[in-house]
Design a protein around this motif. Sequence first.
Motif, PDB file in Angstrom:
ATOM      1  N   MET A 137       0.855  -1.173   0.000  1.00  0.00           N
ATOM      2  CA  MET A 137       0.000   0.000   0.000  1.00  0.00           C
ATOM      3  C   MET A 137       0.899   1.233   0.000  1.00  0.00           C
ATOM      4  SD  MET A 137      -2.781   1.222   2.826  1.00  0.00           S
ATOM      5  CE  MET A 137      -4.050   0.128   2.267  1.00  0.00           C
ATOM      6  N   SER A 138       0.520   2.217  -0.747  1.00  0.00           N
ATOM      7  CA  SER A 138       1.288   3.462  -0.741  1.00  0.00           C
ATOM      8  C   SER A 138       0.468   4.554  -0.074  1.00  0.00           C
ATOM      9  CB  SER A 138       1.663   3.871  -2.160  1.00  0.00           C
ATOM     10  OG  SER A 138       0.512   4.144  -2.902  1.00  0.00           O
ATOM     11  N   ALA A 139       1.160   5.463   0.557  1.00  0.00           N
ATOM     12  CA  ALA A 139       0.506   6.542   1.292  1.00  0.00           C
ATOM     13  C   ALA A 139      -0.072   7.567   0.342  1.00  0.00           C
ATOM     14  CB  ALA A 139       1.500   7.216   2.225  1.00  0.00           C
ATOM     15  N   THR A 140      -1.124   8.210   0.772  1.00  0.00           N
ATOM     16  CA  THR A 140      -1.731   9.305   0.039  1.00  0.00           C
ATOM     17  C   THR A 140      -1.301  10.604   0.693  1.00  0.00           C
ATOM     18  OG1 THR A 140      -3.661   7.946  -0.431  1.00  0.00           O
ATOM     19  CG2 THR A 140      -3.917  10.324  -0.679  1.00  0.00           C
ATOM     20  N   TYR A 141      -0.815  11.538  -0.097  1.00  0.00           N
ATOM     21  CA  TYR A 141      -0.437  12.839   0.430  1.00  0.00           C
ATOM     22  C   TYR A 141      -1.670  13.722   0.369  1.00  0.00           C
ATOM     23  CZ  TYR A 141       4.382  11.417   0.480  1.00  0.00           C
ATOM     24  OH  TYR A 141       5.547  10.767   0.764  1.00  0.00           O
ATOM     25  N   ILE A 142      -2.067  14.260   1.524  1.00  0.00           N
ATOM     26  CA  ILE A 142      -3.325  15.000   1.607  1.00  0.00           C
ATOM     27  C   ILE A 142      -3.121  16.370   2.227  1.00  0.00           C
ATOM     28  CG2 ILE A 142      -4.734  12.921   1.828  1.00  0.00           C
ATOM     29  CD1 ILE A 142      -4.909  13.664   4.866  1.00  0.00           C
ATOM     30  N   GLU A 143      -4.099  17.198   2.004  1.00  0.00           N
ATOM     31  CA  GLU A 143      -4.182  18.484   2.696  1.00  0.00           C
ATOM     32  C   GLU A 143      -5.144  18.280   3.851  1.00  0.00           C
ATOM     33  OE1 GLU A 143      -2.455  21.271   2.017  1.00  0.00           O
ATOM     34  OE2 GLU A 143      -1.438  20.083   0.502  1.00  0.00           O
ATOM     35  N   GLY A 144      -4.745  18.677   5.018  1.00  0.00           N
ATOM     36  CA  GLY A 144      -5.598  18.540   6.194  1.00  0.00           C
ATOM     37  C   GLY A 144      -5.437  19.766   7.062  1.00  0.00           C
ATOM     38  N   SER A 145      -5.864  19.638   8.299  1.00  0.00           N
ATOM     39  CA  SER A 145      -5.719  20.773   9.200  1.00  0.00           C
ATOM     40  C   SER A 145      -4.238  21.073   9.397  1.00  0.00           C
ATOM     41  CB  SER A 145      -6.403  20.481  10.533  1.00  0.00           C
ATOM     42  OG  SER A 145      -5.835  19.337  11.133  1.00  0.00           O
TER      43      SER A 145
ATOM     44  N   LEU B 103       7.638   4.822   6.360  1.00  0.00           N
ATOM     45  CA  LEU B 103       6.371   5.511   6.581  1.00  0.00           C
ATOM     46  C   LEU B 103       5.418   5.303   5.408  1.00  0.00           C
ATOM     47  CD1 LEU B 103       7.597   8.830   8.207  1.00  0.00           C
ATOM     48  CD2 LEU B 103       6.392   6.940   9.323  1.00  0.00           C
ATOM     49  N   ARG B 104       5.929   5.348   4.212  1.00  0.00           N
ATOM     50  CA  ARG B 104       5.072   5.128   3.028  1.00  0.00           C
ATOM     51  C   ARG B 104       4.436   3.750   3.043  1.00  0.00           C
ATOM     52  NH1 ARG B 104       8.947   7.760  -1.528  1.00  0.00           N
ATOM     53  NH2 ARG B 104       8.369   9.919  -1.153  1.00  0.00           N
ATOM     54  N   GLN B 105       5.118   2.777   3.632  1.00  0.00           N
ATOM     55  CA  GLN B 105       4.597   1.410   3.677  1.00  0.00           C
ATOM     56  C   GLN B 105       3.470   1.255   4.698  1.00  0.00           C
ATOM     57  OE1 GLN B 105       7.852  -1.262   4.437  1.00  0.00           O
ATOM     58  NE2 GLN B 105       9.056  -0.465   2.740  1.00  0.00           N
ATOM     59  N   VAL B 106       3.519   2.026   5.783  1.00  0.00           N
ATOM     60  CA  VAL B 106       2.550   1.826   6.870  1.00  0.00           C
ATOM     61  C   VAL B 106       1.534   2.957   7.001  1.00  0.00           C
ATOM     62  CG1 VAL B 106       4.153   0.395   8.191  1.00  0.00           C
ATOM     63  CG2 VAL B 106       4.057   2.864   8.612  1.00  0.00           C
ATOM     64  N   ALA B 107       1.635   3.975   6.156  1.00  0.00           N
ATOM     65  CA  ALA B 107       0.762   5.146   6.283  1.00  0.00           C
ATOM     66  C   ALA B 107      -0.487   5.026   5.426  1.00  0.00           C
ATOM     67  CB  ALA B 107       1.522   6.403   5.886  1.00  0.00           C
ATOM     68  N   LEU B 108      -1.584   5.452   6.007  1.00  0.00           N
ATOM     69  CA  LEU B 108      -2.823   5.617   5.262  1.00  0.00           C
ATOM     70  C   LEU B 108      -2.770   6.950   4.535  1.00  0.00           C
ATOM     71  CD1 LEU B 108      -5.687   4.599   4.658  1.00  0.00           C
ATOM     72  CD2 LEU B 108      -6.432   5.792   6.716  1.00  0.00           C
ATOM     73  N   SER B 109      -2.241   7.982   5.230  1.00  0.00           N
ATOM     74  CA  SER B 109      -2.087   9.306   4.625  1.00  0.00           C
ATOM     75  C   SER B 109      -0.912  10.018   5.280  1.00  0.00           C
ATOM     76  CB  SER B 109      -3.353  10.140   4.773  1.00  0.00           C
ATOM     77  OG  SER B 109      -3.614  10.384   6.135  1.00  0.00           O
ATOM     78  N   ILE B 110      -0.332  10.948   4.519  1.00  0.00           N
ATOM     79  CA  ILE B 110       0.771  11.765   5.015  1.00  0.00           C
ATOM     80  C   ILE B 110       0.447  13.216   4.683  1.00  0.00           C
ATOM     81  CG2 ILE B 110       3.219  12.336   4.832  1.00  0.00           C
ATOM     82  CD1 ILE B 110       3.688   9.391   4.040  1.00  0.00           C
ATOM     83  N   HIS B 111       0.381  14.032   5.729  1.00  0.00           N
ATOM     84  CA  HIS B 111       0.143  15.474   5.571  1.00  0.00           C
ATOM     85  C   HIS B 111       1.516  16.144   5.700  1.00  0.00           C
ATOM     86  CE1 HIS B 111      -1.891  19.342   5.908  1.00  0.00           C
ATOM     87  NE2 HIS B 111      -1.022  19.619   6.873  1.00  0.00           N
TER      88      HIS B 111
END
Length: 65
Positions: free
Chosen positions: A1-9, A50-58
């Motif tokens: 699974m690869s992490a999704t880079y998102i905009e969040g708070s 982190l990319r392997q275990v992350a659902l998302s990375i802000h």
Amino acid sequence: MSATYIEGSALTASDRCDRCGAQAYLRVTLTSGGELLFCAHHGRAHQNKLRQVALSIHDETDRIS
């Protein structure tokens, strides 16, 4: 699974790196439901894992001058 880079708070100056206590610029939401904060240095140092275990990375490292 690869992490999704998102905009969040936005992260604030009171958000601290879980590794060293410096100001956090990355918020990593784990697939297990947890959340980790990292400074830019430790975010880069642990980037591959982190990319392997992350659902998302802000990522707010672009704020560093």
